[in-house]
Design an enzyme around this catalytic site. Structure first.
Site, PDB file in Angstrom:
ATOM      1  N   ASP A  51      28.411  30.205  11.827  1.00 48.87           N
ATOM      2  CA  ASP A  51      28.185  28.899  11.194  1.00 48.87           C
ATOM      3  C   ASP A  51      29.066  27.840  11.842  1.00 48.87           C
ATOM      4  O   ASP A  51      28.606  26.737  12.178  1.00 48.87           O
ATOM      5  CB  ASP A  51      28.534  28.957   9.697  1.00 48.87           C
ATOM      6  CG  ASP A  51      27.631  29.851   8.882  1.00 48.87           C
ATOM      7  OD1 ASP A  51      26.674  29.327   8.295  1.00 48.87           O
ATOM      8  OD2 ASP A  51      27.873  31.072   8.821  1.00 48.87           O
ATOM      9  N   THR A 122      22.847  32.739   5.628  1.00 49.34           N
ATOM     10  CA  THR A 122      24.116  33.381   5.999  1.00 49.34           C
ATOM     11  C   THR A 122      24.324  34.705   5.280  1.00 49.34           C
ATOM     12  O   THR A 122      24.814  35.678   5.878  1.00 49.34           O
ATOM     13  CB  THR A 122      25.300  32.435   5.716  1.00 49.34           C
ATOM     14  OG1 THR A 122      25.137  31.237   6.472  1.00 49.34           O
ATOM     15  CG2 THR A 122      26.622  33.077   6.103  1.00 49.34           C
TER      16      THR A 122
END
Length: 335
Positions: A51, A122
């Site tokens: 990320d 995620t």
């Protein structure tokens, strides 16, 4: 070319290349096994090294070429110099060769807002990583693992990189990169796919398909469900319900004929989750709104949370809006 392409076309061409770079970063971090996981607000709201690196790459690359655009990314990262190897300077030539829709030809950089989700899905990404680690330790291919861990690899489908472009509060263009597209084909295969679209031009990089008209297949959240979400899904009278992660992934399901409607009657999605997918969906005639049927706005100063849920369809949007129970609407706050 005889003239310089319009700003929005140049920005899209860069966003395409940058999304592919970010997709490669996401793959590389997964294969390294060092995810650097941080919990943001809880176990279902995670941040990884992928990320962080992907967002740095996207934001730095785009702001270097387009210094006057506003970029809003999901991750709250410290301001620091970005390594040169994270910068992507390329542009997708196929986009530069296309004609800009007339209504966007005169847009200026400072009028555009870019919404970035560097890694949508995620939670699924981290779960798939655990499966790959187990596979490496046991030296078994994923088909040789137990059912739970074997199934976890399919979570790679949920992972996307999202870059959306807004003008006047409206999502007008977007890129969805799927870093692990084709992973089922095994080692040595080229991974990844990039889908993009602009309102008034169309969407590219996939084959548009629809669920048969006599079937209602609803896709909804895998890990953020509650009674309101379930009640709303049931009210749609679906023939089938698919529970997966990632807003980008769910919109891909709509445009590839795997689902009829994306129904999420809860706060949770943010503007960076929906800007790019909405633009692509709208470019092929679909629609994304809140549960009241109202459009979301993507100005730089709007609140980030999509407080009134997400309802997205390729066709028959009014039907799905009409099926939302009053109790669900009362539980949500319209923007």
């Amino acid at each position: 070319m005889s003239r310089n392409p319009a700003v929005v076309m140049r920005l899209m061409a860069s966003a395409y290349a940058v999304a592919e770079k970010a997709g490669a970063i996401v793959r590389n971090v997964l294969h390294s096994g060092e995810l650097g996981i941080v919990e943001k607000t809880g176990a279902n709201d995670l941040q990884t090294l992928a990320d962080r690196l992907a967002q740095k790459s996207i934001c730095a690359s785009l702001s270097r070429r387009f210094p006057k655009i506003t970029i809003i990314g999901e991750e709250d990262l410290p301001s620091e110099e970005v390594q040169e190897d994270l910068i992507e300077n390329g542009q997708a030539e196929e986009i530069l060769q296309k004609s800009c829709p007339e209504q966007y030809e005169a847009l200026k950089e400072e009028e555009l807002v870019v919404w970035v989700d560097p890694l949508d899905g995620t939670k699924e990404y981290t779960e798939a990583s655990k499966c790959l680690h187990l596979q490496a330790v046991t030296k078994k291919p994923h088909k040789g693992l137990d059912k739970t861990h074997s199934t976890s690899l399919w979570l790679l489908d949920n992972v996307t990189v999202l870059i959306g472009i807004a003008y006047g509060g409206r999502a007008i263009a977007g890129v969805i990169n799927q870093p692990f597209y084709n992973y089922q084909l095994g080692p040595g295969q080229a991974l990844g796919r990039t889908i993009w679209g602009i309102l008034g031009l169309g969407a590219f990089g996939f084959q548009l398909q629809e669920v048969p008209a006599d079937k209602r297949i609803v896709t909804t959240t895998r890990s953020h469900s509650n009674k309101t979400v379930t009640d709303c899904v049931n009210a749609m009278e679906p023939h089938e319900v698919i529970r997966v992660g990632g807003a980008g992934n769910k919109i891909v399901q709509l445009i590839e004929g795997k689902a009829s409607a994306y129904v999420f009657a809860s706060p949770g999605c943010k503007k960076w989750d929906t800007c790019a997918p909405e633009a692509i969906l709208h470019a092929v005639g679909g629609k994304l709104t809140d549960m009241f049927g109202n459009a979301y706005h993507y100005n730089a100063d709007v609140k980030h949370m999509n407080s009134a849920g997400v309802l997205a369809t390729l066709r028959n949007h009014d039907y799905y809006v009409s099926r939302v129970p009053q109790s669900v609407l009362q539980a949500l706050k319209s923007d």
